[in-house]
Design a protein around this motif. Structure first.
Motif, PDB file in Angstrom:
ATOM      1  N   UNK A  64      30.810  40.081  18.387  1.00 56.14           N
ATOM      2  CA  UNK A  64      31.438  39.023  19.188  1.00 56.14           C
ATOM      3  C   UNK A  64      32.430  38.213  18.357  1.00 56.14           C
ATOM      4  N   UNK A  65      32.073  37.947  17.091  1.00 55.41           N
ATOM      5  CA  UNK A  65      32.992  37.214  16.220  1.00 55.41           C
ATOM      6  C   UNK A  65      34.277  38.010  15.999  1.00 55.41           C
ATOM      7  N   UNK A 104      22.160  41.019  15.206  1.00 53.52           N
ATOM      8  CA  UNK A 104      23.183  40.640  14.238  1.00 53.52           C
ATOM      9  C   UNK A 104      24.461  41.433  14.465  1.00 53.52           C
ATOM     10  N   UNK A 105      24.324  42.723  14.744  1.00 51.20           N
ATOM     11  CA  UNK A 105      25.486  43.556  15.027  1.00 51.20           C
ATOM     12  C   UNK A 105      26.275  42.992  16.199  1.00 51.20           C
ATOM     13  N   UNK A 159      24.857  45.974   6.045  1.00 51.74           N
ATOM     14  CA  UNK A 159      24.672  47.040   7.035  1.00 51.74           C
ATOM     15  C   UNK A 159      25.124  46.638   8.433  1.00 51.74           C
ATOM     16  N   UNK A 160      24.618  45.531   9.027  1.00 50.45           N
ATOM     17  CA  UNK A 160      25.082  45.194  10.374  1.00 50.45           C
ATOM     18  C   UNK A 160      26.564  44.845  10.438  1.00 50.45           C
ATOM     19  N   UNK A 161      27.118  44.274   9.363  1.00 47.05           N
ATOM     20  CA  UNK A 161      28.546  43.947   9.355  1.00 47.05           C
ATOM     21  C   UNK A 161      29.379  45.223   9.377  1.00 47.05           C
ATOM     22  N   UNK A 162      29.024  46.174   8.494  1.00 50.33           N
ATOM     23  CA  UNK A 162      29.752  47.442   8.452  1.00 50.33           C
ATOM     24  C   UNK A 162      29.570  48.201   9.766  1.00 50.33           C
TER      25      UNK A 162
END
Length: 443
Positions: A186-187, A180-181, A118-121
């Motif tokens: 940032x990455x 986390x988002x 979820x946070x990655x998407x």
């Protein structure tokens, strides 16, 4: 006569979005957020001082300070203070980002792919939305499209400082999601910098950078903590990446990824420093430096833009670069994060946690629109040879960030009564064992 058995169908448990994680993760996130919130207050203060100073009769002194050069010429490091802050101090910030991201996916709650997705998407959607809006504003504006990535970044320290000011009892699950988002954001941003904002690539330097990076990795994997070994290897990696033409902050992320998260097998002595993973030790030591020094100093040197009175402000607001950044940070972030989160829920047949509503996700999405540190960095890289556009970038970032902060504060304050009730449940400990009851009984 035999009685018929009553068959009871137990509904299949469904994935819950923003449900409570583990107690250990909640404590860890709370500790991180306390540091980042304090750093966010310093960041806001530093940026305000730089902005005010740049618009006083003493603005010349501010420019002199920002452009003051120092460093060894023989190493090609004779740089202005503003460049040292962007290339040097932000490398520390991104080192902590690398540590945090690795910690989340190796030992945190996000090692569960269902929670991690979820946070990655959402981070990907939160970058795509603002980028598309900026492109729409500047499609026929010449090389202005170079700044497409400016409104894509989230400033977690600034966002948490806003939370502290509005006194929101935002639930831990939403805070973890926001944290986390922002870290994934940032990455992705530093990846964009490495790929799209590298004008000249010197492969020999980049190849040589792999040597001290590998040596640093071997040292930390062997749990070597000596600063006399690790710091020179890190500095050499940073210098070689800087000389390669890739932005030096990339070195910070790569170094962070090499640090082991888990304890060394067989070492369970609580008095031994290895009782905690090396990544966690480094994070505890460097996060205060990152949040309390590196980011505020960069903000002070980067935020100072001479607005030029009302006429200058009006001129900036008619520039499509300024408008693309401001609208991208506010509208693009909200649309991108909400849309991807909603689609994820539909595709996985997940449901929001019982205590939350979609307006809560909207409030967090607005916080995601608080872009500052990395947005200003990308703006400097995109328009390095155009001071006027650099100024318009700063104004667009400031307007977008402040608008997102104001709207987020309004939304979160409207829901603060609900958040307070959730917070009371999260801290209730009837058996006085130090662990809130909800974490003991929560499945």
């Amino acid at each position: 006569m035999r009685k018929a058995k009553l068959e009871v169908t137990v509904p299949e448990s469904r994935l819950r979005l923003f449900s409570r994680g583990s107690w250990s993760e909640a404590r860890r996130v709370a500790a991180i957020l306390r540091t980042e919130t304090a750093g966010g207050v310093l960041l806001i203060a530093a940026a305000a001082v730089g902005l005010v100073w740049a618009n006083t009769p003493w603005s010349g002194a501010y420019e002199t300070l920002r452009n003051f050069q120092l460093g060894p010429e023989s190493l090609h490091l004779r740089l202005p203070l503003e460049a040292w802050a962007a290339d040097g101090l932000l490398a520390v910030f991104f080192f902590v980002v690398g540590l945090e991201l690795k910690r989340e996916f190796v030992a945190g709650d996000l090692r569960d792919p269902r929670r991690a997705a979820l946070p990655v998407v959402a981070a990907v959607g939160g970058m795509a939305g603002p980028a598309l809006i900026f492109i729409a504003f500047n499609l026929r504006n010449g090389d202005a499209l170079n700044g497409w990535a400016i409104p894509t970044a989230t400033d977690i320290a600034f966002a948490l400082a806003v939370l502290a000011v509005v006194s929101s009892h935002l639930p831990t699950a939403l805070r973890t999601f926001l944290l986390t988002l922002a870290v994934v954001d940032d990455l992705l941003a530093v990846t964009v910098i490495a790929i799209f904002y590298t004008d000249e690539l010197h492969l020999p330097y980049l190849g040589l950078a792999a040597i001290p990076l590998a040596a640093f990795a071997v040292a930390v994997q062997r749990r070597i903590r000596s600063l006399w070994i690790l710091v020179p290897l890190a500095l050499l990696t940073w210098w070689l990446v800087h000389q390669s033409g890739v932005h030096a902050t990339v070195a910070g992320v790569l170094l962070g990824f090499t640090v082991p998260v888990l304890r060394k097998p067989g070492d369970n002595d609580a008095r031994n420093p290895a009782h905690h993973g090396l990544a966690e030790q480094f994070e505890h030591r460097l996060r205060p430096i990152s949040a309390g020094v590196a980011v505020p100093v960069f903000a002070f040197l980067a935020a100072g833009v001479t607005i030029g009175g009302l006429n200058g402000l009006v001129e900036s607001l008619t520039d499509r670069i300024t408008l693309g950044i401001a609208v991208g940070l506010v509208g693009g972030k909200v649309f991108g994060i909400l849309a991807t989160t909603y689609l994820t829920a539909k595709l996985t047949r997940a449901e929001l946690d019982d205590d939350l509503r979609w307006i809560d996700v909207g409030g967090v999405a607005l916080l995601g629109g608080i872009g500052f540190t990395v947005s200003l960095l990308i703006g400097e890289l995109a328009f390095a040879q155009d001071p006027l556009r650099e100024d318009h970038v700063r104004i667009g970032v400031l307007i977008g960030t402040l608008s997102a902060a104001f709207l987020a504060a309004v939304v979160l304050r409207l829901r603060n009564r609900t958040y307070r009730r959730i917070a009371e449940a999260d801290t209730r400990d009837d058996d006085n064992d130090g662990i809130p009851d909800v974490y003991q009984h929560h499945r």
